[in-house]
Design a protein around this motif. Structure first.
Motif, short mmCIF file in Angstrom:
data_model
loop_
_atom_site.label_atom_id
_atom_site.label_comp_id
_atom_site.label_asym_id
_atom_site.label_seq_id
_atom_site.Cartn_x
_atom_site.Cartn_y
_atom_site.Cartn_z
N ILE A 254 8.17 -29.69 8.05
CA ILE A 254 9.01 -29.42 6.87
C ILE A 254 8.13 -29.38 5.63
CG2 ILE A 254 10.85 -30.27 5.37
CD1 ILE A 254 12.17 -31.48 7.81
N VAL A 255 8.12 -28.24 4.93
CA VAL A 255 7.37 -28.13 3.68
C VAL A 255 8.26 -27.64 2.54
CG1 VAL A 255 5.15 -27.80 4.81
CG2 VAL A 255 6.57 -25.80 4.26
N ARG A 256 9.43 -27.12 2.87
CA ARG A 256 10.35 -26.52 1.90
C ARG A 256 9.76 -25.22 1.33
NH1 ARG A 256 14.65 -26.56 2.60
NH2 ARG A 256 15.41 -26.44 0.48
N GLY A 257 10.62 -24.39 0.76
CA GLY A 257 10.19 -23.05 0.38
C GLY A 257 9.81 -22.87 -1.08
N LEU A 258 9.74 -23.95 -1.85
CA LEU A 258 9.46 -23.83 -3.27
C LEU A 258 8.18 -24.58 -3.61
CD1 LEU A 258 13.10 -24.46 -4.55
CD2 LEU A 258 12.03 -22.30 -3.96
N TYR A 260 7.21 -26.26 -6.18
CA TYR A 260 7.18 -27.45 -7.04
C TYR A 260 7.26 -28.77 -6.27
CZ TYR A 260 12.34 -26.63 -6.96
OH TYR A 260 13.65 -26.38 -6.60
N TYR A 261 7.45 -28.75 -4.96
CA TYR A 261 7.60 -30.00 -4.22
C TYR A 261 6.28 -30.75 -4.06
CZ TYR A 261 12.40 -28.87 -2.96
OH TYR A 261 13.74 -28.60 -3.00
N SER A 262 6.40 -32.08 -4.01
CA SER A 262 5.27 -32.97 -3.72
C SER A 262 5.82 -34.21 -3.03
CB SER A 262 4.53 -33.36 -5.01
OG SER A 262 5.41 -34.02 -5.90
N ARG A 263 4.97 -34.87 -2.28
CA ARG A 263 5.36 -36.07 -1.54
C ARG A 263 6.59 -35.82 -0.64
NH1 ARG A 263 3.87 -41.55 -5.05
NH2 ARG A 263 1.61 -41.30 -4.73
N THR A 264 7.67 -36.54 -0.85
CA THR A 264 8.81 -36.46 0.06
C THR A 264 9.48 -35.09 0.04
OG1 THR A 264 9.26 -38.80 -0.37
CG2 THR A 264 11.00 -37.54 0.71
N VAL A 265 9.72 -34.55 1.24
CA VAL A 265 10.58 -33.37 1.40
C VAL A 265 11.53 -33.69 2.55
CG1 VAL A 265 9.04 -31.59 0.47
CG2 VAL A 265 8.81 -32.28 2.87
N PHE A 266 12.72 -33.13 2.48
CA PHE A 266 13.70 -33.44 3.54
C PHE A 266 14.70 -32.30 3.69
CE2 PHE A 266 15.50 -35.13 -0.39
CZ PHE A 266 16.82 -34.69 -0.36
N GLU A 267 15.34 -32.28 4.86
CA GLU A 267 16.38 -31.30 5.15
C GLU A 267 17.46 -31.94 6.01
OE1 GLU A 267 14.52 -28.01 7.12
OE2 GLU A 267 13.61 -27.22 5.28
N PHE A 268 18.70 -31.60 5.73
CA PHE A 268 19.81 -31.92 6.61
C PHE A 268 20.10 -30.65 7.41
CE2 PHE A 268 20.31 -35.22 3.47
CZ PHE A 268 20.84 -36.30 4.16
N THR A 269 19.94 -30.71 8.72
CA THR A 269 20.08 -29.52 9.55
C THR A 269 21.20 -29.70 10.57
OG1 THR A 269 18.52 -30.24 11.24
CG2 THR A 269 17.61 -29.10 9.33
N THR A 270 21.66 -28.58 11.11
CA THR A 270 22.70 -28.61 12.13
C THR A 270 22.63 -27.36 12.99
OG1 THR A 270 25.08 -28.83 12.54
CG2 THR A 270 24.41 -27.49 10.65
N SER A 271 23.10 -27.46 14.21
CA SER A 271 23.25 -26.29 15.07
C SER A 271 24.72 -26.07 15.38
CB SER A 271 22.45 -26.48 16.37
OG SER A 271 22.85 -27.67 17.04
N ALA A 272 25.60 -26.78 14.66
CA ALA A 272 27.04 -26.69 14.92
C ALA A 272 27.58 -25.29 14.67
CB ALA A 272 27.79 -27.70 14.06
N ALA A 273 26.98 -24.58 13.71
CA ALA A 273 27.48 -23.25 13.36
C ALA A 273 26.62 -22.15 13.97
CB ALA A 273 27.54 -23.09 11.85
N GLY A 274 26.04 -22.42 15.14
CA GLY A 274 25.21 -21.41 15.79
C GLY A 274 23.76 -21.82 15.78
N ALA A 275 22.89 -20.93 15.34
CA ALA A 275 21.46 -21.23 15.31
C ALA A 275 21.16 -22.38 14.36
CB ALA A 275 20.68 -19.98 14.87
N GLN A 276 20.08 -23.10 14.66
CA GLN A 276 19.69 -24.23 13.82
C GLN A 276 19.55 -23.77 12.37
OE1 GLN A 276 19.41 -27.26 14.94
NE2 GLN A 276 18.49 -28.37 13.24
N GLY A 277 20.19 -24.46 11.47
CA GLY A 277 20.14 -24.06 10.07
C GLY A 277 20.14 -25.26 9.15
N THR A 278 19.65 -25.04 7.94
CA THR A 278 19.60 -26.11 6.95
C THR A 278 20.88 -26.10 6.12
OG1 THR A 278 17.19 -25.93 6.83
CG2 THR A 278 18.30 -27.02 4.99
#
Length: 422
Positions: A254-258, A260-278
């Motif tokens: 996980i690096v995120r797409g922007l 400006y990020y530094s140190r901690t990055v995070f995502e809440f993901t799910t596959s409930a709605a089909g393909a794995q998505g954030t």
């Protein structure tokens, strides 16, 4: 007939209660954590996003809606919410109101990309921003808020993934390691990755091309290059999440797409709605304010798409409150009774009772059909006899029972029914 632009979507009256429920739940959760709402313009000077979001991102390079205004200034519809909040924070001196500054927003965002399920050219976000706290506890607080929000909504198939991409000091060594790893593979990778190789090799880890993803799968891990401060910061975030009982997975990809990020990055993901998505993503951006011309100040935050969230809620079968309906429909049989119905409707609304009356001179039979279709619990019928007696015949559309109620007592009657029926 003129149609809606590609990649946009109407929220119809039959769907709006779902949005209102999500927004209400988000507001309540943000309030419980001490966050206040901020609202920023839908467009900003293009320079804000060039300096804030970063010129190596897909957003800036491919997706922004940019135009020149009548003053020959370059303006851009906001592609995300954080840069605008940072600009507002710095410009309005919000640091003077006391730190940490804790804010949330609902905003539309615009990105020119291929429309697909849950990803539109105009989409909507719920975002969290926290300024003025460098400790890992701030990171954990933002994550905890989103976790609490999803719990309130009843989501059960959402997974939290976290990582640390380090600070400027330790990231330099990691970027060198990435370059050494990727250099022999450049001929097999996409044009974007070849450009990112020189400007920001970290962004290569975020490439969605299948050929590139296979190569990045074996790339060095950012966690192996963290300095002692970043390692301690990430360790504290994990410790606090453990203490709060929030489950997570450490994912070094996980690096995120922007930029400006530094140190901690995070995502809440799910596959409930089909393909794995954030569903929601964020992290720390301690250099963002300085990048856009403000005073240096640590910050952390996140944003999640509401359209994607609603898809996940539907896929999980989350129970959502029904759309609100009116209490009563006032039906008039003729011109005089319709005028009385209109007057009574005004009185009832002043008492907080939701009601409707005929606006199109329908027959009484048609008014009954409309009242039933609208979800009204009662219909109050007024005709010539009712006008003489000063009372309406009120029928319960659920059990078909009816009773005569004086005009002056209608408000109290419906308030009483509302209490007994819950």
């Amino acid at each position: 007939m003129i149609q809606i632009p590609k990649g946009c979507k109407d929220v119809l009256p039959s769907q709006s209660h779902l949005w209102q429920y999500v927004e209400k739940t988000a507001r309540e959760t943000a309030h419980e954590f001490g966050f206040r709402e901020i609202r920023t313009p839908v467009f900003e000077h293009t320079e804000l996003f060039l300096r804030g979001v970063g010129d190596t991102t897909d957003i800036v390079n491919k997706e922004m809606y940019t135009f020149t205004d009548k003053g020959n200034r370059s303006m851009t519809l906001r592609p995300e919410g954080t840069a605008g909040v940072a600009r507002s924070f710095a410009e309005n001196g919000l640091a003077n109101e006391g730190l940490p500054a804790k804010m949330y927003y609902f905003s539309s965002a615009f990105r020119y990309e291929r429309p697909q399920a849950g990803r539109l050219r105009e989409h909507h976000q719920f975002g969290i921003e926290l300024y003025g706290a460098a400790d890992g506890q701030a990171d954990a607080e933002v994550i905890s808020l989103i976790d609490a929000f999803y719990r309130k909504l009843g989501l059960k198939q959402v997974t939290l993934k976290i990582n640390s991409i380090g600070c400027k000091q330790c990231r330099a060594a990691y970027q060198n390691a990435l370059k050494e790893y990727f250099r022999p593979h450049l001929a097999e990778m996409c044009a974007d990755c070849n450009t990112r190789f020189e400007k920001n090799p970290l962004r290569m880890l975020d490439c969605k091309e299948e050929a590139c993803k296979k190569i990045t799968a074996s790339a060095p891990s950012t966690l192996d290059y963290l300095c002692e401060d970043c390692r301690a910061h990430f360790s504290k975030v994990q410790s606090l999440l453990n203490a709060a009982g929030i489950a997570y997975q450490v994912d070094p990809r996980i690096v995120r797409g922007l930029d400006y990020y530094s140190r901690t990055v995070f995502e809440f993901t799910t596959s409930a709605a089909g393909a794995q998505g954030t569903v929601c993503g964020g992290g720390r951006y301690d250099t963002l304010l300085e990048q856009i011309g403000g005073k240096p100040l640590p910050a952390v935050g996140c944003g999640g798409g509401i359209e994607r969230l609603l898809m996940v809620m539907e896929a999980e079968g989350v129970c959502v409150p029904s759309a609100p309906t009116i209490d009563c429909y006032l039906a008039g049989m003729d011109e005089a009774s319709r005028e009385k119905a209109f007057a009574l409707a005004s009185e009832l609304r002043r008492e907080g009772i939701a009601c409707e009356t005929d606006l199109t001179e329908r027959s009484v039979k048609a008014q009954f059909k409309y009242a039933d279709k609208s979800g009204a619990r009662y219909i109050a019928v007024i005709g010539e006899n009712e006008l003489k007696e000063g009372a309406a015949m009120v029928k319960n559309l659920r059990d078909s029972s009816s009773e005569c109620v004086k005009f002056a007592q209608l408000a109290q009657y419906f308030k009483g029914k509302s209490k007994t029926e819950g």
